[in-house]
Design an enzyme around this catalytic site. Structure first.
Site, PDB file in Angstrom:
ATOM      1  N   ARG A  81       0.779  -1.191  -0.077  1.00  0.00           N
ATOM      2  CA  ARG A  81       0.010   0.021   0.099  1.00  0.00           C
ATOM      3  C   ARG A  81       0.865   1.167   0.121  1.00  0.00           C
ATOM      4  O   ARG A  81       1.787   1.425   0.935  1.00  0.00           O
ATOM      5  CB  ARG A  81      -0.751  -0.239   1.194  1.00  0.00           C
ATOM      6  CG  ARG A  81      -1.767   1.219   1.463  1.00  0.00           C
ATOM      7  CD  ARG A  81      -2.743   1.279   2.468  1.00  0.00           C
ATOM      8  NE  ARG A  81      -3.407   2.558   2.568  1.00  0.00           N
ATOM      9  CZ  ARG A  81      -3.618   3.251   3.796  1.00  0.00           C
ATOM     10  NH1 ARG A  81      -3.022   3.221   4.814  1.00  0.00           N
ATOM     11  NH2 ARG A  81      -4.126   4.429   3.523  1.00  0.00           N
ATOM     12  N   HIS A 125      -3.448  10.667   0.772  1.00  0.00           N
ATOM     13  CA  HIS A 125      -2.822  10.546   2.296  1.00  0.00           C
ATOM     14  C   HIS A 125      -2.363  12.105   2.553  1.00  0.00           C
ATOM     15  O   HIS A 125      -1.280  12.120   2.913  1.00  0.00           O
ATOM     16  CB  HIS A 125      -1.976   9.423   2.160  1.00  0.00           C
ATOM     17  CG  HIS A 125      -1.692   8.893   3.494  1.00  0.00           C
ATOM     18  ND1 HIS A 125      -1.716   7.480   3.710  1.00  0.00           N
ATOM     19  CD2 HIS A 125      -1.214   9.342   4.588  1.00  0.00           C
ATOM     20  CE1 HIS A 125      -1.439   7.143   5.054  1.00  0.00           C
ATOM     21  NE2 HIS A 125      -1.404   8.576   5.676  1.00  0.00           N
ATOM     22  N   GLU A 170      -8.030   8.168   6.347  1.00  0.00           N
ATOM     23  CA  GLU A 170      -8.241   8.672   7.576  1.00  0.00           C
ATOM     24  C   GLU A 170      -8.953  10.070   7.547  1.00  0.00           C
ATOM     25  O   GLU A 170      -8.250  10.991   7.787  1.00  0.00           O
ATOM     26  CB  GLU A 170      -7.069   8.664   8.396  1.00  0.00           C
ATOM     27  CG  GLU A 170      -6.607   7.305   8.807  1.00  0.00           C
ATOM     28  CD  GLU A 170      -5.634   7.487  10.186  1.00  0.00           C
ATOM     29  OE1 GLU A 170      -5.455   8.383  10.688  1.00  0.00           O
ATOM     30  OE2 GLU A 170      -5.090   6.341  10.483  1.00  0.00           O
ATOM     31  N   ASN A 297      -7.784   1.240   9.734  1.00  0.00           N
ATOM     32  CA  ASN A 297      -6.251   1.619  10.501  1.00  0.00           C
ATOM     33  C   ASN A 297      -6.595   1.567  11.786  1.00  0.00           C
ATOM     34  O   ASN A 297      -7.450   2.097  12.488  1.00  0.00           O
ATOM     35  CB  ASN A 297      -5.966   3.086  10.175  1.00  0.00           C
ATOM     36  CG  ASN A 297      -5.367   3.098   8.569  1.00  0.00           C
ATOM     37  OD1 ASN A 297      -5.259   2.159   7.934  1.00  0.00           O
ATOM     38  ND2 ASN A 297      -5.078   4.439   8.205  1.00  0.00           N
ATOM     39  N   TYR A 299      -4.534   1.330  15.893  1.00  0.00           N
ATOM     40  CA  TYR A 299      -3.234   1.379  16.471  1.00  0.00           C
ATOM     41  C   TYR A 299      -3.501   1.246  18.269  1.00  0.00           C
ATOM     42  O   TYR A 299      -3.204   0.491  18.952  1.00  0.00           O
ATOM     43  CB  TYR A 299      -2.504   2.789  16.472  1.00  0.00           C
ATOM     44  CG  TYR A 299      -2.222   2.922  14.904  1.00  0.00           C
ATOM     45  CD1 TYR A 299      -0.627   2.270  14.748  1.00  0.00           C
ATOM     46  CD2 TYR A 299      -2.989   3.259  13.944  1.00  0.00           C
ATOM     47  CE1 TYR A 299      -0.245   2.557  13.707  1.00  0.00           C
ATOM     48  CE2 TYR A 299      -2.112   3.397  12.690  1.00  0.00           C
ATOM     49  CZ  TYR A 299      -0.798   3.298  12.349  1.00  0.00           C
ATOM     50  OH  TYR A 299      -0.569   3.292  11.292  1.00  0.00           O
ATOM     51  N   GLU A 367      -3.709  -0.245   8.186  1.00  0.00           N
ATOM     52  CA  GLU A 367      -2.529  -0.143   8.867  1.00  0.00           C
ATOM     53  C   GLU A 367      -2.507  -0.726  10.390  1.00  0.00           C
ATOM     54  O   GLU A 367      -3.733  -0.494  10.758  1.00  0.00           O
ATOM     55  CB  GLU A 367      -2.297   1.605   9.016  1.00  0.00           C
ATOM     56  CG  GLU A 367      -1.924   2.241   7.841  1.00  0.00           C
ATOM     57  CD  GLU A 367      -1.770   3.895   8.268  1.00  0.00           C
ATOM     58  OE1 GLU A 367      -1.587   4.148   9.110  1.00  0.00           O
ATOM     59  OE2 GLU A 367      -2.112   4.453   7.220  1.00  0.00           O
TER      60      GLU A 367
HETATM   61  C1  GBH Z   1      -2.057   6.869  10.821  1.00  0.00           C
HETATM   62  O1  GBH Z   1      -2.619   7.843  11.410  1.00  0.00           O
HETATM   63  C2  GBH Z   1      -1.578   7.535   9.440  1.00  0.00           C
HETATM   64  O2  GBH Z   1      -2.200   7.082   8.265  1.00  0.00           O
HETATM   65  C3  GBH Z   1      -0.055   7.471   9.093  1.00  0.00           C
HETATM   66  O3  GBH Z   1       0.237   8.222   8.080  1.00  0.00           O
HETATM   67  C4  GBH Z   1       0.684   7.475  10.400  1.00  0.00           C
HETATM   68  O4  GBH Z   1       2.125   7.513  10.001  1.00  0.00           O
HETATM   69  C5  GBH Z   1       0.505   6.283  11.078  1.00  0.00           C
HETATM   70  O5  GBH Z   1      -0.766   6.164  11.323  1.00  0.00           O
HETATM   71  C6  GBH Z   1       1.039   6.436  12.664  1.00  0.00           C
HETATM   72  O6  GBH Z   1       0.514   7.500  13.284  1.00  0.00           O
HETATM   73  O7  GBH Z   1      -3.766  14.382  19.131  1.00  0.00           O
HETATM   74  O8  GBH Z   1      -5.706  15.129  18.156  1.00  0.00           O
HETATM   75  O9  GBH Z   1      -3.492  15.873  17.501  1.00  0.00           O
HETATM   76  C7  GBH Z   1      -2.789   7.456  12.770  1.00  0.00           C
HETATM   77  C8  GBH Z   1      -3.896   8.201  13.501  1.00  0.00           C
HETATM   78  C9  GBH Z   1      -4.599  10.278  14.520  1.00  0.00           C
HETATM   79  C10 GBH Z   1      -2.311   9.484  14.950  1.00  0.00           C
HETATM   80  C11 GBH Z   1      -4.373  11.554  14.819  1.00  0.00           C
HETATM   81  C12 GBH Z   1      -2.106  11.007  15.253  1.00  0.00           C
HETATM   82  C13 GBH Z   1      -3.114  13.119  16.392  1.00  0.00           C
HETATM   83  C14 GBH Z   1      -4.303  13.181  17.164  1.00  0.00           C
HETATM   84  N1  GBH Z   1      -3.366   9.646  13.922  1.00  0.00           N
HETATM   85  N2  GBH Z   1      -3.423  11.546  15.886  1.00  0.00           N
HETATM   86  S1  GBH Z   1      -4.240  14.746  17.903  1.00  0.00           S
END
Ligand code: GBH
Length: 467
Positions: A81, A125, A170, A297, A299, A367
């Site tokens: 991807r 993205h 996202e 995605n 985490y 992800e």
């Molecule tokens: C994904 O976002 C992305 O798709 C990817 O590009 C990234 O590298 C990966 O995950 C790892 O982070 O505290 O309100 O500022 C993950 C989800 C959601 C993580 C927003 C960071 C910040 C929220 N992201 N979050 S805030």
């Protein structure tokens, strides 16, 4: 190498991949006729990104993609991807395509296919052409039409070879982290305009689906980040807080996409910040077109409680000021992102999603992964046992969700390479492969070898089962 044996038992049909995104790995920011994006601008604004880092060079994938595809081939993944940078294809987000930009992705796709790997292409993205932001960005409806045109250009060029298409990655982050938290580009803190961005992103997705179908592209889907939201206590106030957050994080996207409606509690969440005049008759039908898959995605879970609004005046609130506050998870490991590691919530999130949306298409986990310290030893080896445990436990949780009836078809590790982790810059490392940012060399970590072994073992078992 050492890894926890045996590998988890996984559904025989499951496909494996890794994921990246253009701005996070490509570099070559001023090459090949690429125009500026909102992330170039954001990174250049003092105080936005850690240490003032930018994606100008990143992993230099723009020049080293052949080496990266060779790493994919040796890993043995089924799928890769990646994302296309809109400003490489249309430097100002409109008009005639830039041939050099399209040529780059054409070569990349051919190289990936020649390595025996199938491409999964993300159209957006987060790197909106700056010229479109200057014209209002996602706050204005026109951007959705520009996106559909861009989608058609890419599909006309690559649709014959790319089997899986992801419109947006996202959109929560674009709409709300970009226009309300302010931690992503464009970095504003708004109310109604952030909700307008959410609607226009959905519309952009729907219009692009139409173009992708018309161009005869392969399977089409969207990638969301459905959050698993946990109330801090069983109090009515905390449960109501979770319901508001569920609308902000999940229902804004899932309800129009898979239930044909806007969330029924949106006025409870946002009051008069909701502007119905942005929505036109027919929009829901465009947005809710049938998809071939949903990308997810995932985490970590988020624990929440009820809390006072930051801004007392409802009309002056940002769209994320919904009277909730995040609460720390105690007694679990946290990654270097500060994210709690609670693998069983991956099962719970998937089962919950499946039960709430009976019309859900098959799911790909587009992800999943963890950021770790990753200190190399004297020989340069990275013994990232915490990442291996994270991936192992999340794959086990995925298998449990499949067991419970969720139709999961594939799983992508975020990420193939260490890369530009947005506002956190290069310090947070998610890769299976370490990147030395001075020499721009690649060094597979223990987790890379572990994942390679898992994929090979899975194939051998599948063959053994006559599958
Ligand atoms: C994904 O976002 C992305 O798709 C990817 O590009 C990234 O590298 C990966 O995950 C790892 O982070 O505290 O309100 O500022 C993950 C989800 C959601 C993580 C927003 C960071 C910040 C929220 N992201 N979050 S805030």
């Amino acid at each position: 190498m050492d890894h926890p044996a045996p590998y988890p038992a996984l559904p025989p049909h499951l496909l494996f991949g890794t994921a990246t995104a253009a701005y996070q790995i490509e570099g070559g920011a001023n090459e090949g006729g690429r125009g500026p994006s909102i992330w170039d601008t954001y990174c250049r604004t003092p105080g936005r990104v850690a240490r003032g880092e930018t994606g100008d060079v990143a992993c230099d994938h723009y020049h080293r993609y052949e080496e990266d595809v060779a790493l994919l081939a040796a890993l043995g993944v089924d799928l890769y991807r990646f994302s296309v940078a809109w400003p490489r294809v249309q430097p100002t987000g409109a008009g005639r395509p830039n041939a050099e930009g399209l040529d780059f992705y054409d070569r990349l796709v051919d190289t990936v296919l020649a390595a025996g790997v199938e491409p999964a292409l993300t159209l957006y993205h987060w790197d909106l052409p700056q010229a479109l932001e200057d014209a209002g960005g996602w706050r204005v409806r026109d951007t959705a039409h520009r996106f559909a045109e861009y989608a058609r250009i890419v599909a006309d060029r690559l649709g014959d070879r790319v089997s899986r298409w992801i419109t947006l990655n996202e959109p929560f982050c674009t709409a709300f982290v970009g226009h309300a938290v302010g931690r992503h580009a464009p970095g504003t803190r708004e109310g109604t305009p952030a909700l307008a961005a959410a609607h226009h992103l959905l519309l952009a997705h729907g219009l692009a689906v139409g173009e992708l179908r018309a161009a005869g592209a392969g399977e089409v889907g969207i990638t969301l980040n459905p959050d698993h939201l946990v109330p801090a206590t069983g109090s009515a106030a905390d449960l109501a807080a979770v319901e508001r957050a569920r609308t902000l994080h999940n229902r804004v996207w899932l309800d129009p996409l898979f239930a044909g409606a806007y969330p029924d509690n949106e006025r409870e969440v946002w009051g008069d910040l909701v502007d119905d005049s942005l929505r036109r008759d027919g929009d829901l039908a465009v947005i809710g077109q049938e998809l071939d898959f949903l990308g997810v995605n995932y985490y970590r879970p988020i624990k929440l409680r009820d809390a006072p609004h930051t801004e007392p005046d409802p009309a002056a609130r940002t769209a994320v000021d919904i009277g909730t506050e995040q609460v720390a998870y105690e007694d679990v490991r946290h990654t270097t992102m500060g994210w709690p590691v609670v693998p069983e919530t991956f099962t719970e999130m998937l089962v919950d999603l499946d039960r709430r949306y009976p019309g859900l298409p098959p799911v790909y986990i587009t992800e999943n992964g963890s950021a770790e310290e990753d200190l190399p030893d004297a020989s340069g080896r990275v013994r990232d046992t915490d990442r291996i445990a994270y991936l192992n436990d999340h794959l086990t949780a995925l298998a449990a969700a499949v067991e419970a009836g969720v139709d999961v078809r594939g799983y992508f590790v975020w990420s193939l390479l260490d890369n530009f982790e947005w506002a956190y810059g290069y310090e947070r490392r998610f890769g299976l492969v370490r990147v030395d940012y001075e020499k721009l060399t690649r060094h597979p970590k223990d987790s890379y070898h572990w994942y390679r072994g898992l994929i090979a073992d899975h194939r051998a078992r599948r063959a053994g089962a006559g599958d």
